[in-house]
Design a protein around this motif. Structure first.
Motif, PDB file in Angstrom:
ATOM      1  N   SER A 233       0.845  -1.194   0.000  1.00 13.39           N
ATOM      2  CA  SER A 233       0.000   0.000   0.000  1.00 13.39           C
ATOM      3  C   SER A 233       0.882   1.246   0.000  1.00 13.39           C
ATOM      4  CB  SER A 233      -0.898  -0.015   1.234  1.00 13.39           C
ATOM      5  OG  SER A 233      -1.725   1.126   1.237  1.00 13.39           O
ATOM      6  N   VAL A 234       0.683   2.091  -0.985  1.00 11.43           N
ATOM      7  CA  VAL A 234       1.516   3.293  -1.135  1.00 11.43           C
ATOM      8  C   VAL A 234       0.605   4.510  -1.263  1.00 11.43           C
ATOM      9  CG1 VAL A 234       3.217   4.468  -2.591  1.00 11.43           C
ATOM     10  CG2 VAL A 234       3.356   1.987  -2.276  1.00 11.43           C
ATOM     11  N   GLN A 235       0.913   5.507  -0.472  1.00 11.50           N
ATOM     12  CA  GLN A 235       0.108   6.734  -0.481  1.00 11.50           C
ATOM     13  C   GLN A 235       0.512   7.631  -1.650  1.00 11.50           C
ATOM     14  OE1 GLN A 235       0.570   9.185   3.034  1.00 11.50           O
ATOM     15  NE2 GLN A 235      -1.535   9.891   2.909  1.00 11.50           N
ATOM     16  N   ASP A 236      -0.482   8.275  -2.235  1.00 16.28           N
ATOM     17  CA  ASP A 236      -0.215   9.257  -3.281  1.00 16.28           C
ATOM     18  C   ASP A 236       0.567  10.424  -2.681  1.00 16.28           C
ATOM     19  OD1 ASP A 236      -1.213   9.984  -6.208  1.00 16.28           O
ATOM     20  OD2 ASP A 236      -1.318  11.819  -5.024  1.00 16.28           O
ATOM     21  N   ARG A 237       1.504  10.964  -3.452  1.00 25.33           N
ATOM     22  CA  ARG A 237       2.336  12.038  -2.913  1.00 25.33           C
ATOM     23  C   ARG A 237       1.640  13.397  -2.972  1.00 25.33           C
ATOM     24  NH1 ARG A 237       4.970   7.879  -1.935  1.00 25.33           N
ATOM     25  NH2 ARG A 237       7.252   7.819  -1.917  1.00 25.33           N
ATOM     26  N   ILE A 238       0.547  13.474  -3.689  1.00 26.27           N
ATOM     27  CA  ILE A 238      -0.124  14.764  -3.848  1.00 26.27           C
ATOM     28  C   ILE A 238      -1.470  14.780  -3.128  1.00 26.27           C
ATOM     29  CG2 ILE A 238      -1.173  16.322  -5.543  1.00 26.27           C
ATOM     30  CD1 ILE A 238       1.175  15.259  -7.434  1.00 26.27           C
ATOM     31  N   ASP A 239      -2.293  13.751  -3.342  1.00 25.19           N
ATOM     32  CA  ASP A 239      -3.593  13.659  -2.669  1.00 25.19           C
ATOM     33  C   ASP A 239      -3.475  12.599  -1.573  1.00 25.19           C
ATOM     34  OD1 ASP A 239      -6.157  13.170  -1.804  1.00 25.19           O
ATOM     35  OD2 ASP A 239      -7.051  13.225  -3.818  1.00 25.19           O
ATOM     36  N   GLU A 240      -3.411  13.039  -0.329  1.00 28.40           N
ATOM     37  CA  GLU A 240      -3.119  12.103   0.759  1.00 28.40           C
ATOM     38  C   GLU A 240      -4.260  11.124   1.033  1.00 28.40           C
ATOM     39  OE1 GLU A 240      -4.313  15.076   4.485  1.00 28.40           O
ATOM     40  OE2 GLU A 240      -2.205  14.737   3.994  1.00 28.40           O
ATOM     41  N   ASP A 241      -5.416  11.349   0.436  1.00 29.51           N
ATOM     42  CA  ASP A 241      -6.525  10.410   0.610  1.00 29.51           C
ATOM     43  C   ASP A 241      -6.449   9.232  -0.363  1.00 29.51           C
ATOM     44  OD1 ASP A 241      -7.617  12.010   2.591  1.00 29.51           O
ATOM     45  OD2 ASP A 241      -8.768  13.207   1.147  1.00 29.51           O
ATOM     46  N   VAL A 242      -5.553   9.317  -1.326  1.00 26.25           N
ATOM     47  CA  VAL A 242      -5.464   8.276  -2.353  1.00 26.25           C
ATOM     48  C   VAL A 242      -4.348   7.294  -1.996  1.00 26.25           C
ATOM     49  CG1 VAL A 242      -4.989   7.818  -4.796  1.00 26.25           C
ATOM     50  CG2 VAL A 242      -6.352   9.823  -4.141  1.00 26.25           C
TER      51      VAL A 242
END
Ligand SMILES: [Ca+2]
Ligand SMILES: [Ca+2]
Ligand SMILES: [Ca+2]
Ligand SMILES: [Ca+2]
Length: 304
Positions: free
Chosen positions: A95-104
């Motif tokens: 699982s990797v968090q989006d670097r721009i939209d933290e909800d993604v």
């Protein structure tokens, strides 16, 4: 044989830019990039379809033929290969968090053909590797280097960065320098990363690279050697510049000057370089001095 390292251009820099098209009157219309969350769903569907319909040469990895080059090769599950095990049953996901939209969040699928016997890189380290990048859309190579090249993992697309740190390099005791200057590595890590556009180039692919907007990418790679990263050479290794300890180097900026600490040579912005505000002991270990004893080390303390 170093080819164009397109992926060295980090995707994040341009990700917030809008792309534009000409209007008849010579003006410029801007089209906002797609919603990152919606795009993540489509990207995952593309990737899963690929993983369910393709296999890799796992039989060669399981019992390597004489002279095997430990290169991952993909093919379609069809015809003579109809009974092969699909990639979907052989990958792991992270699982990797989006670097721009933290909800993604993304499920980053990674194939571990071989783990490797050497050191494993941290996210801000440097990695000597060889690699091939293709797009899922057309299966064509857009970038590759068969000869080992050194990547600064903070400068490559996040999907590849997040995948490479799951592997180990070659066994250093078996690494041999050849008379012709080349190096032979043994027991190196071999893997593949199936990268959704949001962890790749999203709406800002490098020009002329054969990558389109929102392309999903596959990188196969061999990881040979690891070097500890200190990108700003301030004496604080970059893993320690990740102050909130979330494995992301871009979101720590003590002095709020827009330059994250791992590339900021004056982290607290007091005009005194960090390299002067920390010391090394006789063993080369870093000492964080705290002159005013307020619990904040000098290099992060703008008033001392
Ligand atoms: Ca961080
Ligand atoms: Ca710094
Ligand atoms: Ca300072
Ligand atoms: Ca202090």
């Amino acid at each position: 044989m170093r080819k164009n390292n397109f992926i060295l251009f980090t995707a994040l820099v341009g990700a917030l830019l809008l792309f534009s098209c000409k209007k008849d009157d010579g003006g410029v219309d801007t089209i906002p990039p797609r919603d990152r969350g919606e795009e993540a769903i489509e990207a995952e569907a593309d990737i899963i379809t690929y993983l369910e319909t393709h296999f890799y040469n796992y039989e060669e990895f399981n019992s390597p033929p004489e002279g095997f080059d430990y290169t991952i090769r993909f093919d379609t599950i069809a015809g003579d290969n109809a009974n092969k095990t699909p990639l979907m049953e052989q990958v792991v996901s992270k699982s990797v968090q989006d670097r721009i939209d933290e909800d993604v969040f993304y499920d980053l699928y990674i194939l571990k053909a071989r783990q490797g016997e050497g050191k494993s890189p941290n996210f801000p380290d440097l990695a000597v590797n060889s690699y091939t990048g293709i797009t899922i859309r057309n299966n064509e190579v857009f970038d590759a280097s068969i000869s080992p090249v050194k990547f600064d993992l903070t400068q490559i697309i996040n999907g590849l960065q997040e995948a490479m740190i799951e592997f180990n390099g070659a066994d250093p005791e078996l690494t041999e320098q050849n008379p012709d200057g080349t190096i032979t590595f043994k027991d190196f890590g071999v893997g593949a990363a199936f990268i959704p556009s949001g962890l790749g180039y999203f709406s800002n692919p490098p020009l002329g690279a054969g990558i389109q907007l929102y392309d999903q990418l596959i990188f196969t790679f061999k990881l040979y050697e690891v070097e500890i990263g200190d990108q700003d050479e301030d004496g604080v290794v970059s893993t320690l510049e990740d102050l909130n300890d979330n494995g992301i180097e871009e979101d720590d900026d003590t002095d709020g000057d827009g330059v994250p600490n791992y590339i900021d040579g004056d982290d607290d912005g007091d005009g005194v370089p960090t390299s002067v505000e920390v010391e090394l002991d006789d063993d080369g270990n870093i000492i964080f001095m705290d002159s005013d004893n307020d619990g904040i080390p000098n290099y992060l303390d703008s008033d001392s």
